[in-house]
Design an enzyme around this catalytic site. Structure first.
Site, PDB file in Angstrom:
ATOM      1  N   ARG A  87       0.795  -1.232   0.000  1.00  0.00           N
ATOM      2  CA  ARG A  87       0.000   0.000   0.000  1.00  0.00           C
ATOM      3  C   ARG A  87       0.827   1.281   0.000  1.00  0.00           C
ATOM      4  O   ARG A  87       1.908   1.334   0.585  1.00  0.00           O
ATOM      5  CB  ARG A  87      -0.931  -0.003   1.216  1.00  0.00           C
ATOM      6  CG  ARG A  87      -2.046  -1.026   1.066  1.00  0.00           C
ATOM      7  CD  ARG A  87      -2.875  -1.176   2.293  1.00  0.00           C
ATOM      8  NE  ARG A  87      -4.033  -2.034   2.034  1.00  0.00           N
ATOM      9  CZ  ARG A  87      -3.989  -3.366   2.019  1.00  0.00           C
ATOM     10  NH1 ARG A  87      -2.873  -3.998   2.267  1.00  0.00           N
ATOM     11  NH2 ARG A  87      -5.081  -4.059   1.746  1.00  0.00           N
ATOM     12  N   HIS A 138      -0.866  -2.404  -4.505  1.00  0.00           N
ATOM     13  CA  HIS A 138      -0.182  -3.180  -5.547  1.00  0.00           C
ATOM     14  C   HIS A 138      -0.080  -2.416  -6.871  1.00  0.00           C
ATOM     15  O   HIS A 138      -0.207  -2.997  -7.949  1.00  0.00           O
ATOM     16  CB  HIS A 138      -0.870  -4.531  -5.762  1.00  0.00           C
ATOM     17  CG  HIS A 138      -0.835  -5.429  -4.554  1.00  0.00           C
ATOM     18  ND1 HIS A 138       0.204  -5.443  -3.655  1.00  0.00           N
ATOM     19  CD2 HIS A 138      -1.717  -6.371  -4.083  1.00  0.00           C
ATOM     20  CE1 HIS A 138      -0.026  -6.340  -2.707  1.00  0.00           C
ATOM     21  NE2 HIS A 138      -1.189  -6.901  -2.932  1.00  0.00           N
ATOM     22  N   HIS A 172       3.436 -12.844  -5.279  1.00  0.00           N
ATOM     23  CA  HIS A 172       2.212 -12.947  -4.497  1.00  0.00           C
ATOM     24  C   HIS A 172       1.629 -14.368  -4.540  1.00  0.00           C
ATOM     25  O   HIS A 172       0.410 -14.543  -4.655  1.00  0.00           O
ATOM     26  CB  HIS A 172       1.207 -11.918  -5.018  1.00  0.00           C
ATOM     27  CG  HIS A 172       0.250 -11.407  -4.000  1.00  0.00           C
ATOM     28  ND1 HIS A 172      -0.699 -12.207  -3.412  1.00  0.00           N
ATOM     29  CD2 HIS A 172       0.097 -10.174  -3.458  1.00  0.00           C
ATOM     30  CE1 HIS A 172      -1.410 -11.483  -2.561  1.00  0.00           C
ATOM     31  NE2 HIS A 172      -0.935 -10.248  -2.564  1.00  0.00           N
ATOM     32  N   ASP A 183      -2.597  -9.818   8.030  1.00  0.00           N
ATOM     33  CA  ASP A 183      -2.345  -9.109   6.774  1.00  0.00           C
ATOM     34  C   ASP A 183      -1.372  -7.982   7.131  1.00  0.00           C
ATOM     35  O   ASP A 183      -1.701  -6.798   7.004  1.00  0.00           O
ATOM     36  CB  ASP A 183      -3.673  -8.566   6.204  1.00  0.00           C
ATOM     37  CG  ASP A 183      -3.530  -8.101   4.763  1.00  0.00           C
ATOM     38  OD1 ASP A 183      -2.416  -8.200   4.210  1.00  0.00           O
ATOM     39  OD2 ASP A 183      -4.529  -7.640   4.189  1.00  0.00           O
ATOM     40  N   GLU A 214       5.004 -12.339   1.283  1.00  0.00           N
ATOM     41  CA  GLU A 214       5.429 -11.380   0.254  1.00  0.00           C
ATOM     42  C   GLU A 214       6.643 -10.596   0.748  1.00  0.00           C
ATOM     43  O   GLU A 214       6.514  -9.716   1.604  1.00  0.00           O
ATOM     44  CB  GLU A 214       4.283 -10.409  -0.037  1.00  0.00           C
ATOM     45  CG  GLU A 214       3.000 -11.080  -0.448  1.00  0.00           C
ATOM     46  CD  GLU A 214       1.782 -10.202  -0.168  1.00  0.00           C
ATOM     47  OE1 GLU A 214       1.759  -9.036  -0.598  1.00  0.00           O
ATOM     48  OE2 GLU A 214       0.851 -10.677   0.501  1.00  0.00           O
TER      49      GLU A 214
HETATM   50  C1  BGC Z   1      -2.740  -7.444   0.744  1.00  0.00           C
HETATM   51  C2  BGC Z   1      -4.173  -7.791   1.057  1.00  0.00           C
HETATM   52  C3  BGC Z   1      -4.933  -7.936  -0.220  1.00  0.00           C
HETATM   53  C4  BGC Z   1      -4.253  -8.997  -1.077  1.00  0.00           C
HETATM   54  C5  BGC Z   1      -4.888  -9.186  -2.423  1.00  0.00           C
HETATM   55  C6  BGC Z   1      -2.178  -8.575  -0.062  1.00  0.00           C
HETATM   56  O1  BGC Z   1      -0.840  -8.329  -0.372  1.00  0.00           O
HETATM   57  O2  BGC Z   1      -1.966  -7.213   1.886  1.00  0.00           O
HETATM   58  O3  BGC Z   1      -4.747  -6.804   1.880  1.00  0.00           O
HETATM   59  O4  BGC Z   1      -6.259  -8.299   0.016  1.00  0.00           O
HETATM   60  O5  BGC Z   1      -2.909  -8.666  -1.267  1.00  0.00           O
HETATM   61  O6  BGC Z   1      -4.938  -8.024  -3.156  1.00  0.00           O
END
Ligand code: BGC
Length: 349
Positions: free
Chosen positions: A80, A105, A178, A251, A314
């Site tokens: 983010r 992302h 991811h 998360d 990640e």
């Molecule tokens: C984020 C999540 C998100 C997911 C899919 C992750 O890297 O931290 O909050 O829902 O990616 O977009």
């Protein structure tokens, strides 16, 4: 290296699927759509071949379910960015606000959603390199960037992922993979009983909404975020600890101690298959995302996927490091070469 068609994107451009295998029968499939890992197959303790990452059978499904980023290469800035903006050299750049008021992302049309070119295949090293150009101000980021990612399947059953990026203007860079792991198999359901260890004594708490790190590095000791010893992912995932309620489960970014060297970031084990994942990176952080937001839907081979059916590790710069001076800077100077690496190795010990 086997090359197959993998369907087409919305412009009718063909995506391809490449299969790498080693002498143990371990197999890795990667697609040019989003430079994504599609499957990672390993022989478990019962001699059953298990595909331990979530994915889909064709490009069209990846496009349809793009928000999950299954297996994808994510950039130019993974995770983010608060307020969907960043400032470089006194100039403010606006990004897509695709997650509340923030950027997630890099936006809904980033390199994760595009078809990459294959630069080279190296049969001897068992590797494939994909590349893509991201234009100046594409997604709002300054500088035309040449991005490369290399997937190597090693003799000891690891996928090694190497990133390289160069921009012609000062910019930011933060690439990650991811993949959603499920060591019981991609169709194995809830990952709660799989045990996880993370090489971090601290994590970065987030704001109640928007999931932006506050800047605090909070010790994991005494919190549900303590994975310094193996612990079931599901053990405390539903705890009322506020950081867990903000994000519906794990998360969060964990603070690694590797000092920029490629070292273990995490391990995970599944008792029923005996599969043990060893994950390494040279990045300062790792986001543990426990698949909290996966809606029930169809995955590879008709498998049903749902909430918490996979976990992501990640490797990354800290979320929102572009706007947070307390965090290691993700700034990439014009002409400088960004490199990053992550390794995900499977074993039965
Ligand atoms: C984020 C999540 C998100 C997911 C899919 C992750 O890297 O931290 O909050 O829902 O990616 O977009």
């Amino acid at each position: 290296m086997l090359k197959q068609s993998f369907g087409t994107d919305t412009h009718g451009r063909e995506a391809h699927l490449y299969t790498l295998a080693n002498a143990n029968g371990t197999q890795l499939k990667v697609t040019t759509l989003g430079a994504a890992v599609v499957s990672f197959v390993f022989r478990d303790k019962n001699k059953i071949m298990r595909d331990i990452v979530l994915g889909y059978d064709k490009a069209e499904s990846y496009i349809e379910q793009g928000g999950y980023y299954f297996g994808a290469t994510v950039g130019r800035y993974a995770n983010r960015i608060s307020g969907a903006k960043l400032t470089i050299g006194g100039v403010e750049y606006a990004l897509e606000a695709n997650s509340e008021t923030n950027n997630l992302h890099s936006g809904s049309n980033g390199v994760s959603h595009k078809i990459w070119d294959v630069e080279c295949m190296n049969e001897e090293q068992n590797s494939i390199t994909m590349k893509i150009e991201s234009g100046d101000l594409e997604q709002g980021f300054p500088g035309t960037m040449q991005i490369k990612v290399t997937f190597t399947l090693t003799d000891d059953d690891a996928v090694r992922i190497d990133y390289e990026a160069v921009s012609d203007k000062d910019t930011v860079a933060n690439f990650t993979n991811h993949s959603y792991f499920n060591l019981a198999g991609h169709d194995g359901g809830f990952v709660g009983s799989q045990k996880l260890k993370i090489y971090a004594d601290a994590f970065t708490p987030v704001t109640p909404t928007g999931s932006i790190p506050t800047g605090e590095l909070r010790p994991v000791a005494g919190t549900p975020f303590d994975f310094t010893q193996f612990k079931e992912i599901g053990k405390e995932i539903n705890d009322t600890y506020d950081q867990l309620t903000y994000t519906k489960g794990y998360d969060h970014n964990f603070v690694l101690k590797n000092g920029g060297r490629l070292e273990l970031m995490a391990e995970a084990v599944c008792e029923s298959t005996g599969i043990h994942l060893y994950a390494y990176t040279d990045r300062p952080g790792v986001q543990l995302y426990a698949g909290n937001f996966i809606a029930e839907h169809a995955g590879k081979g008709g498998a049903r996927y749902g909430e918490r059916h996979g976990f992501c590790l990640e490797a990354q710069c800290f979320p929102d490091a572009v706007n947070n001076p307390a965090f290691e800077t993700p700034l990439l100077k014009a002409g400088e070469v960004y490199t990053a690496a992550a390794v995900y190795r499977l074993a039965l010990d």
